[in-house]
Scaffold this motif. Structure first.
Motif, PDB file in Angstrom:
ATOM      1  N   VAL A 113       0.835  -1.206   0.000  1.00  0.00           N
ATOM      2  CA  VAL A 113       0.000   0.000   0.000  1.00  0.00           C
ATOM      3  C   VAL A 113       0.868   1.253   0.000  1.00  0.00           C
ATOM      4  O   VAL A 113       0.604   2.212  -0.739  1.00  0.00           O
ATOM      5  N   SER A 114       1.926   1.262   0.797  1.00  0.00           N
ATOM      6  CA  SER A 114       2.812   2.424   0.866  1.00  0.00           C
ATOM      7  C   SER A 114       3.513   2.654  -0.464  1.00  0.00           C
ATOM      8  O   SER A 114       3.584   3.795  -0.956  1.00  0.00           O
ATOM      9  N   LEU A 115       4.037   1.597  -1.057  1.00  0.00           N
ATOM     10  CA  LEU A 115       4.789   1.736  -2.304  1.00  0.00           C
ATOM     11  C   LEU A 115       3.908   2.245  -3.442  1.00  0.00           C
ATOM     12  O   LEU A 115       4.273   3.193  -4.150  1.00  0.00           O
ATOM     13  N   LEU A 116       2.757   1.637  -3.620  1.00  0.00           N
ATOM     14  CA  LEU A 116       1.889   2.052  -4.725  1.00  0.00           C
ATOM     15  C   LEU A 116       1.315   3.451  -4.499  1.00  0.00           C
ATOM     16  O   LEU A 116       1.199   4.240  -5.446  1.00  0.00           O
ATOM     17  N   SER A 117       0.961   3.790  -3.268  1.00  0.00           N
ATOM     18  CA  SER A 117       0.440   5.127  -2.994  1.00  0.00           C
ATOM     19  C   SER A 117       1.522   6.182  -3.209  1.00  0.00           C
ATOM     20  O   SER A 117       1.245   7.264  -3.750  1.00  0.00           O
ATOM     21  N   PHE A 118       2.735   5.886  -2.798  1.00  0.00           N
ATOM     22  CA  PHE A 118       3.859   6.801  -3.031  1.00  0.00           C
ATOM     23  C   PHE A 118       4.058   7.042  -4.528  1.00  0.00           C
ATOM     24  O   PHE A 118       4.235   8.180  -4.979  1.00  0.00           O
ATOM     25  N   THR A 119       4.002   5.972  -5.304  1.00  0.00           N
ATOM     26  CA  THR A 119       4.182   6.094  -6.755  1.00  0.00           C
ATOM     27  C   THR A 119       3.054   6.886  -7.390  1.00  0.00           C
ATOM     28  O   THR A 119       3.287   7.766  -8.241  1.00  0.00           O
ATOM     29  N   VAL A 120       1.812   6.612  -6.990  1.00  0.00           N
ATOM     30  CA  VAL A 120       0.670   7.335  -7.546  1.00  0.00           C
ATOM     31  C   VAL A 120       0.739   8.812  -7.178  1.00  0.00           C
ATOM     32  O   VAL A 120       0.449   9.694  -8.002  1.00  0.00           O
ATOM     33  N   GLY A 121       1.118   9.120  -5.945  1.00  0.00           N
ATOM     34  CA  GLY A 121       1.247  10.514  -5.543  1.00  0.00           C
ATOM     35  C   GLY A 121       2.295  11.260  -6.344  1.00  0.00           C
ATOM     36  O   GLY A 121       2.082  12.415  -6.751  1.00  0.00           O
ATOM     37  N   MET A 122       3.413  10.613  -6.603  1.00  0.00           N
ATOM     38  CA  MET A 122       4.464  11.259  -7.400  1.00  0.00           C
ATOM     39  C   MET A 122       4.008  11.457  -8.851  1.00  0.00           C
ATOM     40  O   MET A 122       4.241  12.522  -9.446  1.00  0.00           O
ATOM     41  N   ILE A 123       3.369  10.458  -9.440  1.00  0.00           N
ATOM     42  CA  ILE A 123       2.879  10.590 -10.812  1.00  0.00           C
ATOM     43  C   ILE A 123       1.822  11.684 -10.912  1.00  0.00           C
ATOM     44  O   ILE A 123       1.821  12.497 -11.849  1.00  0.00           O
ATOM     45  N   LEU A 124       0.908  11.719  -9.937  1.00  0.00           N
ATOM     46  CA  LEU A 124      -0.125  12.752  -9.938  1.00  0.00           C
ATOM     47  C   LEU A 124       0.497  14.144  -9.808  1.00  0.00           C
ATOM     48  O   LEU A 124       0.034  15.099 -10.457  1.00  0.00           O
ATOM     49  N   ALA A 125       1.539  14.267  -8.995  1.00  0.00           N
ATOM     50  CA  ALA A 125       2.225  15.552  -8.867  1.00  0.00           C
ATOM     51  C   ALA A 125       2.879  15.960 -10.179  1.00  0.00           C
ATOM     52  O   ALA A 125       2.821  17.133 -10.575  1.00  0.00           O
ATOM     53  N   MET A 126       3.501  15.028 -10.870  1.00  0.00           N
ATOM     54  CA  MET A 126       4.122  15.340 -12.159  1.00  0.00           C
ATOM     55  C   MET A 126       3.091  15.847 -13.158  1.00  0.00           C
ATOM     56  O   MET A 126       3.304  16.850 -13.851  1.00  0.00           O
ATOM     57  N   GLN A 127       1.968  15.151 -13.249  1.00  0.00           N
ATOM     58  CA  GLN A 127       0.957  15.523 -14.223  1.00  0.00           C
ATOM     59  C   GLN A 127       0.314  16.870 -13.903  1.00  0.00           C
ATOM     60  O   GLN A 127       0.141  17.720 -14.793  1.00  0.00           O
ATOM     61  N   THR A 128      -0.038  17.088 -12.643  1.00  0.00           N
ATOM     62  CA  THR A 128      -0.683  18.343 -12.279  1.00  0.00           C
ATOM     63  C   THR A 128       0.278  19.520 -12.401  1.00  0.00           C
ATOM     64  O   THR A 128      -0.108  20.599 -12.871  1.00  0.00           O
TER      65      THR A 128
END
Length: 300
Positions: A66-81
């Motif tokens: 859960v930590s790894l995937l959430s960390f990755t999704v948060g970073m990707i979302l930050a890049m896109q936004t």
């Protein structure tokens, strides 16, 4: 045979199976509620040893993924936004979007989908194997209710652990966004914190926790129901495992959409009225523009 009749029969059969599953899951969760809160008053407590085992299996062992995937999704979302906001000159506001999105939606949703694939499948496979091996019938023969010893520990453990995992997903996702801001945009921790939590409210946090609690009941209820309904040996166990994951994810997304509708417009499907009002305003605006243009032409 008439193809129309075949299509109608298929639709009717699917509808009946959905209604049957909803009723079965509801009955299973109601019985679990009775064994959790009412039966202890008569001295009949759930299996505490099994519950502690399920807390570790469903909660503690799920922390890394859960930590790894959430960390990755948060970073990707930050890049896109940040990339899209930079076009408007507002790249500094990406922490606000990421933080609110993670707390309201993505944190509970990511944790629930991961748990439905990891824990829900395991629950369906374990209970299905016990049904095939006739262990459930053995419990009933000894006057031991399967819900008390098998269903209640899994339902209660997931109800306690999934909100905690959702909060962990929120923290990991926001930290991933901060890491991107600190490395790529050279944003300080103070500015990121101010932008991330400026528009976040307690209601957002409690809404995410409430969602995760409801999602946990959906996952545990569907998985236990599919596991206890296994027929046909090993092949049936495999089918029940697959169906538990698919149905759980579908139910999570459907209920999440209902949550959003109720929270945004006050009642389900209130968006229809909002869309109608906006379309009416646009039509009235175009009519006024056309009338003004016609009057100007006539005046000439």
């Amino acid at each position: 045979m008439n193809p129309i009749k075949i299509a109608i029969a298929a639709i009717g059969g699917s509808t009946l199976s959905v209604i049957r599953e909803i009723g079965g899951v509801g009955m299973l969760l109601s019985e679990a509620f009775v064994w959790t809160f009412v039966a202890p008053l008569a001295g009949k407590f759930p299996d505490r040893k099994n519950m502690s085992k399920q807390l570790i299996e469903e909660g503690i062992n799920s922390i890394p993924i859960v930590s790894l995937l959430s960390f990755t999704v948060g970073m990707i979302l930050a890049m896109q936004t940040a990339y899209n906001l930079e076009k408007l000159g507002a790249a500094a506001f990406f922490p606000t979007l990421v933080a609110v999105a993670m707390v309201r939606e993505l944190g509970p949703l990511i944790a629930s989908i991961i748990i439905s694939g990891r824990v829900g499948a395991a629950i369906a496979a374990e209970l299905g194997t016990m049904v095939v091996a006739e262990e459930i019938d053995a419990l009933r023969t000894m006057s031991l209710h399967p819900n008390r010893f098998l269903v209640v520990p899994r339902v209660v453990s997931l109800l306690l652990m999934l909100p905690c995992l959702a909060m962990l997903a929120n923290v990991a996702g926001i930290f991933g966004a901060y890491l991107f801001g600190a490395t790529a945009l050279e944003m300080s921790a103070a500015s990121f914190k101010m932008a991330a939590f400026q528009y976040m409210t307690r209601k957002d946090v409690w809404t995410g926790l409430l969602k995760s609690g409801v999602f946990s009941l959906l996952i545990s209820g569907i998985s236990c129901y599919r596991g206890l309904s296994v027929t046909g040996g090993a092949e049936g166990v495999g089918q029940a495992t697959t169906q538990s994951v698919v149905h759980s994810i579908f139910a999570i997304i459907l209920v999440d959409g209902i949550f959003i509708s109720v929270r945004r417009w006050g009642r389900p499907f209130g968006c229809v009225d909002a869309v109608r009002r906006r379309l009416g305003m646009r039509v009235a605006h175009h009519e006024r523009c056309g009338a003004v243009a016609a009057s100007s032409v006539t005046g000439r």
